[in-house]
Enzyme design. Structure first.
Site, PDB file in Angstrom:
ATOM      1  N   ASP A   1      20.924  58.215  65.415  1.00 17.65           N
ATOM      2  CA  ASP A   1      20.019  58.535  63.945  1.00 17.65           C
ATOM      3  C   ASP A   1      20.719  58.607  63.139  1.00 17.65           C
ATOM      4  O   ASP A   1      20.454  59.761  63.266  1.00 17.65           O
ATOM      5  CB  ASP A   1      18.869  57.453  64.106  1.00 17.65           C
ATOM      6  CG  ASP A   1      17.960  57.177  62.698  1.00 17.65           C
ATOM      7  OD1 ASP A   1      18.358  55.977  62.541  1.00 17.65           O
ATOM      8  OD2 ASP A   1      17.348  58.396  62.555  1.00 17.65           O
TER       9      ASP A   1
ATOM     10  N   GLU B   1      24.682  55.345  64.556  1.00 23.70           N
ATOM     11  CA  GLU B   1      24.117  55.098  63.968  1.00 23.70           C
ATOM     12  C   GLU B   1      24.583  56.110  62.689  1.00 23.70           C
ATOM     13  O   GLU B   1      23.915  56.896  62.219  1.00 23.70           O
ATOM     14  CB  GLU B   1      22.909  54.924  63.089  1.00 23.70           C
ATOM     15  CG  GLU B   1      22.223  53.871  62.797  1.00 23.70           C
ATOM     16  CD  GLU B   1      21.818  54.674  61.372  1.00 23.70           C
ATOM     17  OE1 GLU B   1      21.478  53.548  60.568  1.00 23.70           O
ATOM     18  OE2 GLU B   1      20.975  55.492  61.233  1.00 23.70           O
TER      19      GLU B   1
END
Ligand code: GLC
Ligand code: GLC
Length: 628
Positions: free
Chosen positions: A268, A310
């Protein structure tokens, strides 16, 4: 004479280390090599890798081997993903076990459980503020439950993806708590400053991710007497990746999670991992070096595991996350195709596919090495209009004007729009505004149902199915976001939840509607029709080998207003995918279709022949066809 298993095991480790060493050490040499403690760091890392391998359960070790033999497993057309919040979909982790038939019915072979590690109490940014990476969110269950779910998924051939937040921890993480108490070792894990001068100098070139509710990138804590780097929310403290101990800690965590049966780690907010004065501190070269090194660690000690990176950024900045230049084939196996998503929504609003054709046709290579896209139309986050001024200008628009138009259109304020959404993080200073809303509501369903407009409902259903057909054919793993397969509309309940009311992204994080799901096989409700349509799309995807992720994708222009086209150039012949982004009929000349290599006028998506009238292939409103 047969060798004892432990020797074979050691040999496998050594072979894997030898294979990936050239991907690993040069990256770390460059980042940490100047440090006095570098030799110790290398030795410590080797130990971590060996221990990770030693602890790896036997069934996962055989999965490692299986995937070594089938390295394209995640690029195959039978891959189809589903993304959900555990509590909103199934209540608890164990609850998922009762929903596996539903997932199989839809044709799902990959699930992304939204953040499931132990978050800080209260507002945790939807779980992205993690206080313990080795524990499961107690609201969902325990690590034993997690392993039971991972085993059940594996038994059904469903891959498991979970989030690993690399850029920051919650300020309640044990490391952060020690840092807050003044422990110098742990203060080195974060980016802490005694005076505001350095933060101020950084601020000059930084952007704000949450300008509305978390302005600025630093937070001052009077109790600690320090300014702490907090790119996202105040409670999310950025990690200091220039400290090799952070690298070691994260590798240990990665292998710990891998050994619980995780197939895909969704890394992330990776763009923000490296800070450099005078820059936006996003996507700096060191980010890619660190990510390549982390990838090599997984390949050595948990070879079956893939990395999904991401980074929701513009095309030129996004591609390197899939490994470009010297990182080719060595970085993320997967990254979100944010541009495909943005261009889908852009073309749907404008009924004009020129910008989409330009952006996807000029900025993206036709193939990737050891990597593929995660294709999606909606996810748990907002939609940011990542369209550059240059690209807008190439089709005669202004970037600012176009981005503004799209926000107004999808907020629902532009006259004549079909969409209903909510603004997210309006930045008064830059004029930037992002959008929240479910697929169905942004595609027109909510408004049409409220108005009792049957034609509007029909159009919305077709728009959703066109979107799902697009992500199923473009190349990559299509990710269906929970509820989009049933056309769930916006959930306004978040406004009544104190921790969520400030964050409009909760509008598109509804609770699963199992009543609608229960009726998916009967009736002609929009939910049932979208379910059937989506299921059929995924089934046809499985049947079409040309949709394998390593088959080149070539965006082409049919020269017809409102039609988007690309070719999947398979050795067995091309497949031409056509999408009509308008509510009118469109005619594509048969001569052009044949000219790009289509030989049979057969639509692989409906598995029916395509009728040619008057020398043209006729496309009804929002049509999608895959011509062989
Ligand atoms: C990612 C997540 C987003 C979160 C952010 C900070 O972008 O998708 O939901 O707010 O990281 O962790
Ligand atoms: C992500 C992205 C940003 C996104 C946000 C969460 O990391 O950079 O575009 O909107 O965090 O919403």
């Amino acid at each position: 004479m047969a060798r004892p298993p432990s020797t074979v095991d050691d040999e496998i480790f050594d072979l894997r280390l030898a294979r990936s060493a050239p991907d690993l050490w040069p990256m770390l040499d460059a980042i940490y090599g100047h440090r006095e403690d570098y030799a110790d760091f290398r030795a410590a890392l080797l130990k971590v890798l060996k221990k990770g391998w030693k602890d790896r359960p036997a069934d996962l070790k055989s999965l490692d081997l299986k995937r070594d033999l089938e390295p394209d497993w995640f690029q195959r057309p039978d891959m189809a993903g589903y993304v959900f919040y555990i509590d909103r979909f199934a209540g608890t982790l164990r609850g998922i076990l009762d929903k596996l038939d539903y997932l199989e019915d839809l044709g799902i072979t990959y699930v992304h459980l939204m953040p499931c590690l132990k978050p800080r109490p209260g507002d945790s940014d939807g779980g992205y503020s993690v206080m313990d990476y080795r524990q499961i969110n107690p609201a969902y269950g325990t690590m034993e439950d997690f392993e039971a779910v991972s085993a059940a998924l594996r038994a059904r051939g469903i891959s498991l993806c979970i989030d690993l937040v690399l850029n920051h921890t919650a300020k309640e993480h044990a490391w952060a708590k020690k840092a807050a108490k003044g422990d110098a070792t742990y203060q080195e894990y974060y980016l802490m400053f005694d005076t505001p001068d350095v933060p101020r100098r950084y601020e000059q070139s930084l952007v704000e991710v949450f300008p509305d509710n978390a302005p600025g990138n630093f937070t001052y804590y009077p109790g600690i007497g320090k300014w702490v780097w907090t790119t996202f929310n105040e409670h999310q403290w950025d990690l200091n990746w220039a400290n090799p101990t952070v690298f070691l800690e994260i590798v240990e965590i990665m292998l710990f999670l891998a050994n619980r049966g995780v197939d895909v780690l969704r890394l992330d907010a990776v763009a923000f991992m490296w800070k450099r004065m005078g820059t936006r501190c996003q996507s700096e070269p060191e980010v890619h070096m660190l990510l390549q090194a982390l990838r090599a660690c997984s390949r050595i000690a948990s070879a079956a595991v893939l990395h999904l990176e991401e980074a929701i950024v513009a095309p030129a900045e996004m591609l390197p996350y899939l490994g470009r230049g010297r990182h080719d084939g060595r970085e993320g196996n997967l990254a979100y195709h944010n541009s495909l998503m943005v261009q889908f929504w852009g073309a749907l609003a404008t009924r004009d596919t020129r910008l989409m054709t330009h952006v996807l046709g000029t900025h993206f290579p036709d193939r990737l090495t050891n990597a593929t896209y995660a294709t999606y139309i909606r996810c748990h986050d907002d939609i940011g209009w990542a369209i550059t001024d240059e690209d807008a200008a190439a089709v005669g628009a202004t970037g600012h004007g176009h981005r503004n138009f799209l926000s107004d259109f999808y907020e629902g304020s532009f006259p004549g729009t079909f969409a209903k959404g909510a603004l997210f993080q309006v930045n008064e200073a830059t004029g930037d505004k992002r959008i929240s809303g479910t697929f169905a509501s942004l595609a027109g369903l909510e408004q049409a149902v409220e108005a009792g407009d049957a034609a509007g409902v029909e159009a919305a259903v077709q728009r959703i199915l066109m979107g799902h057909a697009l992500i199923a054919s473009y190349g990559g793993i299509p990710l269906i976001y929970m509820g989009d397969e049933l056309a769930l509309t916006n959930d306004y309940g978040y406004l009544q939840v104190p921790e969520h009311a400030h964050d409009s992204r909760w509008i598109h994080r509804p609770v699963m509607d199992w009543a609608v799901a229960g009726h998916r096989h009967d009736g002609a409700s929009p939910g049932a029709r979208v379910f059937w349509g989506t299921k059929a799309i995924l089934a046809r995807r499985r049947a079409v080998s040309a949709l394998h992720g390593c088959v080149p994708v070539k965006v082409v222009s049919a020269g017809v207003d409102g039609v988007f086209a690309f070719l999947r150039a398979a050795p067995t012949g091309v497949v031409l995918c056509l999408f009509n982004f308008t509510e009118g009929w469109r005619r594509v000349p048969e001569a052009w279709v044949r000219g790009v290599g289509v030989t049979q006028m057969h639509d692989l998506l409906s598995d029916h022949p395509v009728e040619v009238f008057d020398g043209h292939v006729a496309l009804p409103p929002y049509a999608r066809v895959w011509l062989a």
